[in-house]
Write a protein that holds these residues in place. Structure first.
Motif, PDB file in Angstrom:
ATOM      1  N   ASP A 190       0.822  -1.202   0.000  1.00  0.00           N
ATOM      2  CA  ASP A 190       0.000   0.000   0.000  1.00  0.00           C
ATOM      3  C   ASP A 190       0.862   1.260   0.000  1.00  0.00           C
ATOM      4  O   ASP A 190       0.597   2.227  -0.741  1.00  0.00           O
ATOM      5  N   LEU A 191       1.927   1.262   0.817  1.00  0.00           N
ATOM      6  CA  LEU A 191       2.841   2.399   0.843  1.00  0.00           C
ATOM      7  C   LEU A 191       3.518   2.584  -0.518  1.00  0.00           C
ATOM      8  O   LEU A 191       3.637   3.708  -1.027  1.00  0.00           O
ATOM      9  N   ALA A 192       3.940   1.460  -1.126  1.00  0.00           N
ATOM     10  CA  ALA A 192       4.575   1.540  -2.444  1.00  0.00           C
ATOM     11  C   ALA A 192       3.591   2.056  -3.492  1.00  0.00           C
ATOM     12  O   ALA A 192       3.978   2.798  -4.408  1.00  0.00           O
ATOM     13  N   LEU A 193       2.326   1.724  -3.367  1.00  0.00           N
ATOM     14  CA  LEU A 193       1.316   2.237  -4.297  1.00  0.00           C
ATOM     15  C   LEU A 193       1.113   3.738  -4.106  1.00  0.00           C
ATOM     16  O   LEU A 193       0.892   4.476  -5.083  1.00  0.00           O
ATOM     17  N   THR A 194       1.183   4.184  -2.867  1.00  0.00           N
ATOM     18  CA  THR A 194       1.068   5.617  -2.604  1.00  0.00           C
ATOM     19  C   THR A 194       2.218   6.375  -3.265  1.00  0.00           C
ATOM     20  O   THR A 194       2.019   7.427  -3.894  1.00  0.00           O
ATOM     21  N   LEU A 195       3.429   5.842  -3.131  1.00  0.00           N
ATOM     22  CA  LEU A 195       4.596   6.469  -3.773  1.00  0.00           C
ATOM     23  C   LEU A 195       4.467   6.436  -5.295  1.00  0.00           C
ATOM     24  O   LEU A 195       4.844   7.385  -5.985  1.00  0.00           O
ATOM     25  N   LEU A 196       3.923   5.334  -5.822  1.00  0.00           N
ATOM     26  CA  LEU A 196       3.739   5.227  -7.268  1.00  0.00           C
ATOM     27  C   LEU A 196       2.726   6.253  -7.763  1.00  0.00           C
ATOM     28  O   LEU A 196       2.902   6.849  -8.837  1.00  0.00           O
TER      29      LEU A 196
ATOM     30  N   ALA B  37       2.281   9.130  -6.651  1.00  0.00           N
ATOM     31  CA  ALA B  37       2.927  10.434  -6.692  1.00  0.00           C
ATOM     32  C   ALA B  37       3.827  10.594  -7.921  1.00  0.00           C
ATOM     33  O   ALA B  37       4.102  11.710  -8.359  1.00  0.00           O
ATOM     34  N   ASP B  38       4.276   9.470  -8.474  1.00  0.00           N
ATOM     35  CA  ASP B  38       5.149   9.519  -9.656  1.00  0.00           C
ATOM     36  C   ASP B  38       4.882   8.295 -10.529  1.00  0.00           C
ATOM     37  O   ASP B  38       5.673   7.346 -10.563  1.00  0.00           O
ATOM     38  N   PRO B  39       3.742   8.274 -11.265  1.00  0.00           N
ATOM     39  CA  PRO B  39       3.354   7.094 -12.067  1.00  0.00           C
ATOM     40  C   PRO B  39       4.387   6.690 -13.100  1.00  0.00           C
ATOM     41  O   PRO B  39       4.416   5.529 -13.533  1.00  0.00           O
ATOM     42  N   ALA B  40       5.244   7.624 -13.519  1.00  0.00           N
ATOM     43  CA  ALA B  40       6.231   7.303 -14.557  1.00  0.00           C
ATOM     44  C   ALA B  40       7.239   6.264 -14.094  1.00  0.00           C
ATOM     45  O   ALA B  40       7.939   5.667 -14.931  1.00  0.00           O
ATOM     46  N   LYS B  41       7.320   6.031 -12.805  1.00  0.00           N
ATOM     47  CA  LYS B  41       8.281   5.059 -12.293  1.00  0.00           C
ATOM     48  C   LYS B  41       7.846   3.619 -12.548  1.00  0.00           C
ATOM     49  O   LYS B  41       8.643   2.689 -12.403  1.00  0.00           O
ATOM     50  N   LEU B  42       6.570   3.413 -12.883  1.00  0.00           N
ATOM     51  CA  LEU B  42       6.084   2.040 -13.118  1.00  0.00           C
ATOM     52  C   LEU B  42       6.779   1.464 -14.348  1.00  0.00           C
ATOM     53  O   LEU B  42       6.766   2.057 -15.426  1.00  0.00           O
ATOM     54  N   ASP B  43       7.342   0.280 -14.172  1.00  0.00           N
ATOM     55  CA  ASP B  43       8.022  -0.420 -15.261  1.00  0.00           C
ATOM     56  C   ASP B  43       7.246  -1.703 -15.552  1.00  0.00           C
ATOM     57  O   ASP B  43       7.332  -2.677 -14.799  1.00  0.00           O
ATOM     58  N   ARG B  44       6.470  -1.684 -16.642  1.00  0.00           N
ATOM     59  CA  ARG B  44       5.622  -2.847 -16.973  1.00  0.00           C
ATOM     60  C   ARG B  44       6.459  -4.102 -17.192  1.00  0.00           C
ATOM     61  O   ARG B  44       6.081  -5.195 -16.763  1.00  0.00           O
ATOM     62  N   ASP B  45       7.580  -3.973 -17.842  1.00  0.00           N
ATOM     63  CA  ASP B  45       8.471  -5.112 -18.090  1.00  0.00           C
ATOM     64  C   ASP B  45       8.854  -5.776 -16.772  1.00  0.00           C
ATOM     65  O   ASP B  45       8.695  -6.987 -16.583  1.00  0.00           O
ATOM     66  N   VAL B  46       9.340  -4.974 -15.826  1.00  0.00           N
ATOM     67  CA  VAL B  46       9.766  -5.521 -14.529  1.00  0.00           C
ATOM     68  C   VAL B  46       8.575  -6.124 -13.788  1.00  0.00           C
ATOM     69  O   VAL B  46       8.676  -7.212 -13.191  1.00  0.00           O
TER      70      VAL B  46
ATOM     71  N   PRO C 111       8.237 -11.327  -5.233  1.00  0.00           N
ATOM     72  CA  PRO C 111       8.253  -9.884  -5.521  1.00  0.00           C
ATOM     73  C   PRO C 111       8.307  -9.056  -4.236  1.00  0.00           C
ATOM     74  O   PRO C 111       7.619  -9.362  -3.256  1.00  0.00           O
ATOM     75  N   GLY C 112       9.110  -8.007  -4.248  1.00  0.00           N
ATOM     76  CA  GLY C 112       9.141  -7.076  -3.132  1.00  0.00           C
ATOM     77  C   GLY C 112       7.961  -6.124  -3.188  1.00  0.00           C
ATOM     78  O   GLY C 112       7.126  -6.174  -4.095  1.00  0.00           O
ATOM     79  N   ALA C 113       7.903  -5.196  -2.223  1.00  0.00           N
ATOM     80  CA  ALA C 113       6.764  -4.282  -2.128  1.00  0.00           C
ATOM     81  C   ALA C 113       6.610  -3.447  -3.395  1.00  0.00           C
ATOM     82  O   ALA C 113       5.494  -3.242  -3.890  1.00  0.00           O
ATOM     83  N   ARG C 114       7.725  -2.960  -3.954  1.00  0.00           N
ATOM     84  CA  ARG C 114       7.641  -2.139  -5.158  1.00  0.00           C
ATOM     85  C   ARG C 114       7.090  -2.954  -6.329  1.00  0.00           C
ATOM     86  O   ARG C 114       6.188  -2.495  -7.052  1.00  0.00           O
ATOM     87  N   GLU C 115       7.599  -4.188  -6.509  1.00  0.00           N
ATOM     88  CA  GLU C 115       7.114  -5.026  -7.606  1.00  0.00           C
ATOM     89  C   GLU C 115       5.641  -5.386  -7.394  1.00  0.00           C
ATOM     90  O   GLU C 115       4.859  -5.424  -8.343  1.00  0.00           O
ATOM     91  N   ARG C 116       5.261  -5.648  -6.131  1.00  0.00           N
ATOM     92  CA  ARG C 116       3.843  -5.970  -5.865  1.00  0.00           C
ATOM     93  C   ARG C 116       2.955  -4.777  -6.209  1.00  0.00           C
ATOM     94  O   ARG C 116       1.840  -4.943  -6.738  1.00  0.00           O
ATOM     95  N   ALA C 117       3.417  -3.590  -5.895  1.00  0.00           N
ATOM     96  CA  ALA C 117       2.640  -2.393  -6.230  1.00  0.00           C
ATOM     97  C   ALA C 117       2.493  -2.261  -7.742  1.00  0.00           C
ATOM     98  O   ALA C 117       1.400  -1.958  -8.252  1.00  0.00           O
ATOM     99  N   TRP C 118       3.573  -2.482  -8.479  1.00  0.00           N
ATOM    100  CA  TRP C 118       3.510  -2.384  -9.936  1.00  0.00           C
ATOM    101  C   TRP C 118       2.589  -3.461 -10.508  1.00  0.00           C
ATOM    102  O   TRP C 118       1.811  -3.195 -11.429  1.00  0.00           O
TER     103      TRP C 118
END
Length: 386
Positions: free
Chosen positions: A207-213, A215-224, A240-247
């Motif tokens: 959830d925290l990683a989604l909040t950060l995402l 704020a800056d959607p361009a950081k999402l990497d569909r490939d990863v 998957p870590g929190a960032r990958e789970r958020a993506w």
């Protein structure tokens, strides 16, 4: 009465599992439905393929479990089971029903209520007639599946006493199922708990990683994101870590990505090329491996583990994908629980609504993409003509 929960009825790969007689079939019922049933009615339909020396040979065409109804709801059985059975019967061949009643109501003496047993037998006979099938056997089962008593044997009524159910270890077919990854869980409740498990600590990090995402959607990497999803679910590593789970969560909220994933993992039901163009379809196929044949149950469990680490309010897409995978691979209980969970999160989530309709009507998923491919070719031809 609850919705009938369809079971796969088949081993996980192309190997044949040979069951000899109703006693051995009874021993492998838990392997067919995935857990040890209680207070349930289990129906296994076999399609007759021939008779030799008085012995019938057939293959399992249908298997389902339903909660054992109270006496006043017994008349609903033909409605609950009739549709699925008629669809199977319409595929041709003589259909024989082998039925097992687990933990029927008992009277003051502790024995099975004879009136209920008779009413169940008559209702099953009516269900079979309406479906164009033959009620071949009815066994009553008690004592946590340890004893059974036969009421109907090869369409003939009988008064056999209670007998021990053959131990699974003594039935070669049960060992074959275990070797192919179909060891039954202790109960339906255990299956439901596995579907509905939660890892709130991990979900909070997602959830925290989604909040950060956000704020800056361009950081999402569909490939990863999709590589992480495929590597974890199909191969089991790395988690998957929190960032990958958020993506991954964000990607699956894109309906096109979700549908493409279904096309990749369930090609017998969905066509990836109906969702994506050739280049994008090839790219997704590189990112996400196909659904595994030999490790299907473990892959589904990893998908549900991922859902447990996603915020509840955002979990409908991943849980719905899990429900479709379970439905296609014959895990009716998992499909029902996952579909219910998705609709609890989002009652209007359309793919879950569609699957609920299929489950309620007892519709079997297709296991052959030939018809789908033919329809697709016809559509292309029509488009060209237009």
């Amino acid at each position: 009465m609850t919705t009938p929960e369809l079971a796969g009825g088949l081993p996980r790969n192309d190997d044949t599992v040979l069951v000899r007689g109703i006693n051995h079939l009874l021993a492998v019922v838990p392997h067919l439905i995935g857990y040890r049933p209680d207070h349930s009615l289990v129906v296994v339909a076999t399609r007759l393929e021939g008779t030799r020396h008085g012995v019938h040979r057939g293959s399992v065409a249908f298997a389902a479990r339903v909660d054992l109804p109270p006496p006043t709801h017994l008349p609903q059985l033909p409605h609950a089971l009739g549709g699925p059975l008629r669809r199977v019967a319409s595929e041709g061949g003589q259909l024989m029903l082998h039925t097992f009643g687990y933990d029927l109501p008992t009277g003051p003496d502790g024995e099975v209520d004879a009136g209920y047993a008779e009413a169940l037998l008559q209702t099953l006979e009516s269900t079979a007639r309406r479906a164009g099938a033959e009620l071949h056997d009815l066994d009553l089962v008690r004592d946590q599946g340890r004893e059974h008593r036969r009421l109907l044997v090869a369409t003939c009524r009988t008064e056999e006493p209670w007998q021990p159910v053959p131990p699974a270890a003594d039935v070669p077919a049960a060992a074959d199922f275990v070797l192919q990854g179909r060891a039954p869980l202790p109960s339906r409740e255990v299956v439901a708990a596995a579907v509905r498990r939660r890892d709130e600590t991990a979900a909070a990090r997602t959830d925290l990683a989604l909040t950060l995402l956000a704020a800056d959607p361009a950081k999402l990497d569909r490939d990863v994101a999709l590589r992480a999803l495929g590597a974890w679910v199909v191969h089991g590593s790395p988690s998957p870590g929190a960032r990958e789970r958020a993506w991954i969560t964000a990607e699956l909220h894109d309906r096109q990505v979700r549908d493409a994933l279904l096309g990749r993992w369930l090609p017998q039901m969905f066509d990836l090329h109906d969702v994506l163009g050739p280049d994008d379809a090839a790219l997704l196929a590189r990112w996400v491996p196909p659904w595994p044949r030999e490790d299907s149950d473990a892959a589904l469990d990893r998908l549900l583990e991922l859902a447990a680490k996603v915020p509840v309010q955002l979990g409908a897409p991943v849980v719905t994908v899990a429900a479709f995978v379970a439905w296609v691979h014959g895990q009716g209980t998992v499909a029902n629980e996952a579909c219910d969970l998705a609709l609890e999160v989002d009652p209007d989530y359309r793919m879950a609504v569609l699957l609920r309709e299929c489950l309620d009507r007892g519709i079997k998923p297709t296991r052959d993409g030939a018809d789908r491919q033919e329809r697709r070719a016809r559509r292309r031809g029509s488009d060209t003509a237009a």
